[in-house]
Design a protein around this motif. Sequence first.
Motif, PDB file in Angstrom:
ATOM      1  N   PRO A 148      13.104 -14.718  -9.194  1.00 55.32           N
ATOM      2  CA  PRO A 148      12.026 -14.094  -9.163  1.00 55.32           C
ATOM      3  C   PRO A 148      11.112 -14.110  -7.768  1.00 55.32           C
ATOM      4  CG  PRO A 148      11.481 -15.302 -10.851  1.00 55.32           C
ATOM      5  CD  PRO A 148      12.896 -15.690 -10.613  1.00 55.32           C
ATOM      6  N   LEU A 149      10.980 -15.465  -7.440  1.00 59.45           N
ATOM      7  CA  LEU A 149       9.830 -15.701  -6.368  1.00 59.45           C
ATOM      8  C   LEU A 149      10.658 -15.259  -5.129  1.00 59.45           C
ATOM      9  CD1 LEU A 149       7.514 -17.349  -5.141  1.00 59.45           C
ATOM     10  CD2 LEU A 149       9.179 -19.179  -4.956  1.00 59.45           C
ATOM     11  N   THR A 150      12.073 -15.349  -5.020  1.00 56.24           N
ATOM     12  CA  THR A 150      12.571 -14.745  -3.740  1.00 56.24           C
ATOM     13  C   THR A 150      12.441 -13.232  -3.604  1.00 56.24           C
ATOM     14  OG1 THR A 150      14.367 -16.531  -3.888  1.00 56.24           O
ATOM     15  CG2 THR A 150      15.076 -14.520  -2.790  1.00 56.24           C
ATOM     16  N   SER A 151      12.648 -12.542  -4.617  1.00 55.42           N
ATOM     17  CA  SER A 151      12.245 -11.237  -4.964  1.00 55.42           C
ATOM     18  C   SER A 151      10.762 -10.849  -4.330  1.00 55.42           C
ATOM     19  CB  SER A 151      12.411 -10.756  -6.297  1.00 55.42           C
ATOM     20  OG  SER A 151      13.874 -10.821  -6.856  1.00 55.42           O
ATOM     21  N   ILE A 152       9.778 -11.531  -5.023  1.00 53.56           N
ATOM     22  CA  ILE A 152       8.465 -11.376  -4.673  1.00 53.56           C
ATOM     23  C   ILE A 152       8.238 -11.518  -3.137  1.00 53.56           C
ATOM     24  CG2 ILE A 152       6.032 -12.191  -4.855  1.00 53.56           C
ATOM     25  CD1 ILE A 152       6.966 -13.164  -7.890  1.00 53.56           C
ATOM     26  N   LEU A 153       8.943 -12.461  -2.784  1.00 49.71           N
ATOM     27  CA  LEU A 153       8.677 -12.813  -1.071  1.00 49.71           C
ATOM     28  C   LEU A 153       9.243 -11.702  -0.478  1.00 49.71           C
ATOM     29  CD1 LEU A 153       7.663 -14.659   1.080  1.00 49.71           C
ATOM     30  CD2 LEU A 153       9.608 -16.097   1.029  1.00 49.71           C
ATOM     31  N   GLY A 154      10.542 -11.474  -0.861  1.00 50.71           N
ATOM     32  CA  GLY A 154      11.312 -10.436  -0.058  1.00 50.71           C
ATOM     33  C   GLY A 154      10.415  -8.932  -0.109  1.00 50.71           C
ATOM     34  N   PHE A 155      10.014  -8.515  -1.258  1.00 50.87           N
ATOM     35  CA  PHE A 155       9.412  -7.197  -1.352  1.00 50.87           C
ATOM     36  C   PHE A 155       8.158  -7.393  -0.372  1.00 50.87           C
ATOM     37  CE2 PHE A 155      12.168  -6.345  -4.908  1.00 50.87           C
ATOM     38  CZ  PHE A 155      12.796  -5.307  -4.461  1.00 50.87           C
ATOM     39  N   ALA A 156       7.320  -8.699  -0.457  1.00 52.00           N
ATOM     40  CA  ALA A 156       6.148  -8.629   0.292  1.00 52.00           C
ATOM     41  C   ALA A 156       6.322  -8.444   1.743  1.00 52.00           C
ATOM     42  CB  ALA A 156       5.420 -10.021  -0.123  1.00 52.00           C
ATOM     43  N   LEU A 157       7.296  -9.337   2.190  1.00 49.27           N
ATOM     44  CA  LEU A 157       7.839  -9.064   3.914  1.00 49.27           C
ATOM     45  C   LEU A 157       8.071  -7.933   4.201  1.00 49.27           C
ATOM     46  CD1 LEU A 157       9.771 -12.313   4.088  1.00 49.27           C
ATOM     47  CD2 LEU A 157       7.682 -11.819   5.081  1.00 49.27           C
ATOM     48  N   LEU A 158       8.736  -6.953   3.133  1.00 49.68           N
ATOM     49  CA  LEU A 158       9.138  -5.578   3.339  1.00 49.68           C
ATOM     50  C   LEU A 158       8.018  -4.717   3.273  1.00 49.68           C
ATOM     51  CD1 LEU A 158      11.562  -3.617   3.572  1.00 49.68           C
ATOM     52  CD2 LEU A 158      11.610  -3.656   1.208  1.00 49.68           C
ATOM     53  N   ILE A 159       7.035  -4.911   2.410  1.00 54.88           N
ATOM     54  CA  ILE A 159       6.013  -4.154   2.218  1.00 54.88           C
ATOM     55  C   ILE A 159       4.844  -4.248   3.591  1.00 54.88           C
ATOM     56  CG2 ILE A 159       3.740  -3.677   1.213  1.00 54.88           C
ATOM     57  CD1 ILE A 159       5.204  -4.345  -1.502  1.00 54.88           C
ATOM     58  N   ARG A 160       4.974  -5.504   4.024  1.00 48.15           N
ATOM     59  CA  ARG A 160       4.246  -5.956   5.156  1.00 48.15           C
ATOM     60  C   ARG A 160       5.033  -5.274   6.467  1.00 48.15           C
ATOM     61  NH1 ARG A 160       1.430  -6.679   9.097  1.00 48.15           N
ATOM     62  NH2 ARG A 160       0.025  -8.485   9.414  1.00 48.15           N
TER      63      ARG A 160
ATOM     64  N   ALA B  94      -6.416   4.854  10.807  1.00 51.77           N
ATOM     65  CA  ALA B  94      -6.507   4.641   9.388  1.00 51.77           C
ATOM     66  C   ALA B  94      -6.614   3.257   8.951  1.00 51.77           C
ATOM     67  CB  ALA B  94      -5.786   5.426   8.579  1.00 51.77           C
ATOM     68  N   CYS B  95      -5.805   2.480   9.708  1.00 54.65           N
ATOM     69  CA  CYS B  95      -5.385   1.261   9.658  1.00 54.65           C
ATOM     70  C   CYS B  95      -6.460   0.129  10.044  1.00 54.65           C
ATOM     71  CB  CYS B  95      -4.043   0.497  10.330  1.00 54.65           C
ATOM     72  SG  CYS B  95      -2.698   1.425   9.605  1.00 54.65           S
ATOM     73  N   GLU B  96      -7.644   0.746  10.726  1.00 59.97           N
ATOM     74  CA  GLU B  96      -8.629  -0.187  11.148  1.00 59.97           C
ATOM     75  C   GLU B  96      -9.667  -0.035  10.231  1.00 59.97           C
ATOM     76  OE1 GLU B  96      -8.809  -2.006  13.858  1.00 59.97           O
ATOM     77  OE2 GLU B  96      -6.895  -1.510  14.448  1.00 59.97           O
ATOM     78  N   LEU B  97      -9.620   0.733   9.236  1.00 56.02           N
ATOM     79  CA  LEU B  97     -10.637   0.743   7.883  1.00 56.02           C
ATOM     80  C   LEU B  97     -10.683  -0.367   7.439  1.00 56.02           C
ATOM     81  CD1 LEU B  97      -9.829   4.447   6.450  1.00 56.02           C
ATOM     82  CD2 LEU B  97     -11.707   3.711   7.951  1.00 56.02           C
ATOM     83  N   PRO B  98     -11.759  -0.951   6.624  1.00 55.86           N
ATOM     84  CA  PRO B  98     -12.007  -2.285   6.155  1.00 55.86           C
ATOM     85  C   PRO B  98     -10.830  -2.414   4.935  1.00 55.86           C
ATOM     86  CG  PRO B  98     -14.234  -1.351   6.678  1.00 55.86           C
ATOM     87  CD  PRO B  98     -13.265  -0.293   7.010  1.00 55.86           C
ATOM     88  N   GLY B  99     -10.662  -1.312   4.335  1.00 55.35           N
ATOM     89  CA  GLY B  99      -9.860  -1.698   3.098  1.00 55.35           C
ATOM     90  C   GLY B  99      -8.406  -1.808   3.467  1.00 55.35           C
ATOM     91  N   MET B 100      -7.840  -1.071   4.702  1.00 54.06           N
ATOM     92  CA  MET B 100      -6.809  -1.430   5.203  1.00 54.06           C
ATOM     93  C   MET B 100      -6.103  -2.958   5.607  1.00 54.06           C
ATOM     94  SD  MET B 100      -4.646   0.872   4.294  1.00 54.06           S
ATOM     95  CE  MET B 100      -3.105   0.398   5.508  1.00 54.06           C
ATOM     96  N   ARG B 101      -7.686  -3.467   6.308  1.00 56.36           N
ATOM     97  CA  ARG B 101      -7.482  -4.735   6.646  1.00 56.36           C
ATOM     98  C   ARG B 101      -7.595  -5.683   5.633  1.00 56.36           C
ATOM     99  NH1 ARG B 101     -11.450  -2.604  10.595  1.00 56.36           N
ATOM    100  NH2 ARG B 101     -13.299  -3.850   9.479  1.00 56.36           N
ATOM    101  N   ARG B 102      -8.287  -5.385   4.505  1.00 59.85           N
ATOM    102  CA  ARG B 102      -8.186  -6.461   3.517  1.00 59.85           C
ATOM    103  C   ARG B 102      -6.598  -6.305   2.752  1.00 59.85           C
ATOM    104  NH1 ARG B 102     -12.396  -4.639   1.500  1.00 59.85           N
ATOM    105  NH2 ARG B 102     -11.512  -3.191   0.126  1.00 59.85           N
ATOM    106  N   VAL B 103      -6.069  -4.916   2.920  1.00 61.20           N
ATOM    107  CA  VAL B 103      -4.663  -5.027   2.408  1.00 61.20           C
ATOM    108  C   VAL B 103      -3.945  -6.008   3.042  1.00 61.20           C
ATOM    109  CG1 VAL B 103      -2.649  -3.613   1.904  1.00 61.20           C
ATOM    110  CG2 VAL B 103      -5.000  -2.915   1.339  1.00 61.20           C
ATOM    111  N   PHE B 104      -3.800  -5.988   4.587  1.00 60.78           N
ATOM    112  CA  PHE B 104      -3.050  -6.852   5.354  1.00 60.78           C
ATOM    113  C   PHE B 104      -3.272  -7.984   5.028  1.00 60.78           C
ATOM    114  CE2 PHE B 104      -2.284  -3.357   7.927  1.00 60.78           C
ATOM    115  CZ  PHE B 104      -0.947  -3.287   8.587  1.00 60.78           C
TER     116      PHE B 104
END
Length: 663
Positions: A436-448, A462-472
């Motif tokens: 499951p850790l491999t899946s978590i890491l893979g999906f996290a990289l894909l989302i990023r 829109a990506c410069e908004l504080p909320g999006m920077r917190r997501v990154f």
Amino acid sequence: MGGSARTRTHARAAVFWVLLAACLFPAQSHAARHACHHILLVSSYSTRLQWSADICESVRENIYADDYCAEITTEYMDTKRYTSDEHYQSLTRMFERKYTGVHFDLIITADDNAARFVLGLRKRLFPGVPMVFCGVNDLDMGKKFDLSNTTGVYEEVDLAMTVAVIMTQNPDVETIYVVNDRTTTGLANKDQLDAVMMEFKNRVRFRMLQDLSMEEMLHALSDLPQKSAVLLLSFVQDRLGESFTFRQSIGLFRSVCKRPMYGVWDFYLGKGIVGGMITSASVQGQKAAEMALRILGGESASSIPMLRKSPNQYMFDYNELQHFGIADHFVPQSSVIINEPQSFWRTHFRLVMWGSITIVVLLSLIMFLSIAVMARRKAESELERINASLEELVAERTDELHHRSMELEGANAKLQKLDELKTSLMNTVSHDLRTPLTSILGFALLIRKELSKFCTGTCADACELPGMRRVFSNMDIIIKEAERLSRLINDFLDMSRLDAGRMPWQDREIDPVKLAADAIEAYSGAFSENADVELIAEISETLPPIVADYDRLRQVLANLLANAKRFTNKGTVTLRVREQDGYVLFAVADTGTGIPDDELELVFDKFHQATDNTLRDNLTGKGSGMGLAISRSIVKHYGGRIWADHNPGGGAVIMFTIPARRA
């Protein structure tokens, strides 16, 4: 021929009586033996302080007297040097880790800090275990702690008697200078001294030399007026926080002070004080040991009265008495005088006594052998009977030992099976976590990755908004922690394989120069993140080849470089490789926080973490505690050695050797 026969007769008679004594006296000794007891001895200080060493040694000597069977575990708290709450918390955690579930028949404590510490822990860590304390200055300890099932010896220095003898031996004294510190013992001394000063206020002046640095103290002692004396109480820590052993402080004081110094503890006697009403560490330990033996013999600790009157006695140094011209009639009767020249009779009394005893014994032995000759025939018959009895005993003991050996073999087999089960469980859990850790890491990289694409298009604003920077930022944390957990699982798998002897080894011939260069290249990126730390390589150009698993040695170098980077905030990390005595020596040196002396061996233990406050405060990351343990197992597999030491330029250096391949 007649002389030869008489010699054999005497020899056989002697053998008979020696064997008869060996059979009778050991039987009495065996019957008198006690069951083996487990004792915990806790000292407030360390062996650097002579008082602490003398108390503990006296306790052990008196308990082990007459071959008493006891196993004494000793812990030194070192609270003279380390007085912070963090140190006491660390001691509490250590005691809980070491002694939870461990049974002791008795606990003995030396001095106040150890008594308070154990009394605070006893209810949850040592319930029901009797306790004996010694060297305690706090006479009101019973008001602060539950002293049920407890007895002991209080240490109450007799300052009034010591002040009285100062004035007797120095009739013209006008001022007594009192040397003291602000440790727990020093504050207790000051409380007692206040009452003594009131008692003598109309007869002599007192001046306190306290809250001074060592330099200030030495200056003050070097310039005392003629009609004065010094009362040395305690000085193990000065105003600046620098610690001194009793031997160090008295040595420095004696070198500058020209007036007579007196004290109340035996560790200063013979080192520079004239003497006084002395409190003896050895006597404190002896009395505590006597109480302990009574408890182990079946008495209740609560039924043994506490010794509130400290067993003190007048003691003086002959050399100091002579140096200051103090006459014999000023020395109290029944005083103990050390370093006093002895007469021939007093010096050789033991030798004369034992010589006389030896002559008497030899004469008795001659008479004994004469009687033995007359009883030769009866003795031979008795000897045969004894031999038969001994053979029966030997046969019984042999059968018993065989039975115990079979039991131990069975227990060892069970332990091996449990160890295999533990290794299997670690492998299973680690494999189940990795999927499951491999899946978590893979999906996290894909989302990023997808978010990065989204932000490079028309939605960049829109990506410069504080909320999006917190997501990154949160995605970076998830990826970083998942990678760290993945490394941790890999360490667990490697450790379990090494413990089980199932690590796959891909041995081949390796060029150490290339191995080191590859490690430097792979880790240079990690060091580029911190411009204050420089990665340096000092690698010999030609080195003999080694035979090992390339990936495993890379793993060792990676662990050492990672450790050095973690503990170095500024400076250099240097990888050195050279040939030495048929081995290739690898060394990783840093200019970081270094390793305390008492942890140079412990850093290679499984799950070991830095315990020193300075080390913890300077960590740039936290490891699993397995990297160095894995590295040690890999190095030992190839017949090498790994160790840690201090870096001469500051920081630490960890070195390991791998045998060079012979031509």
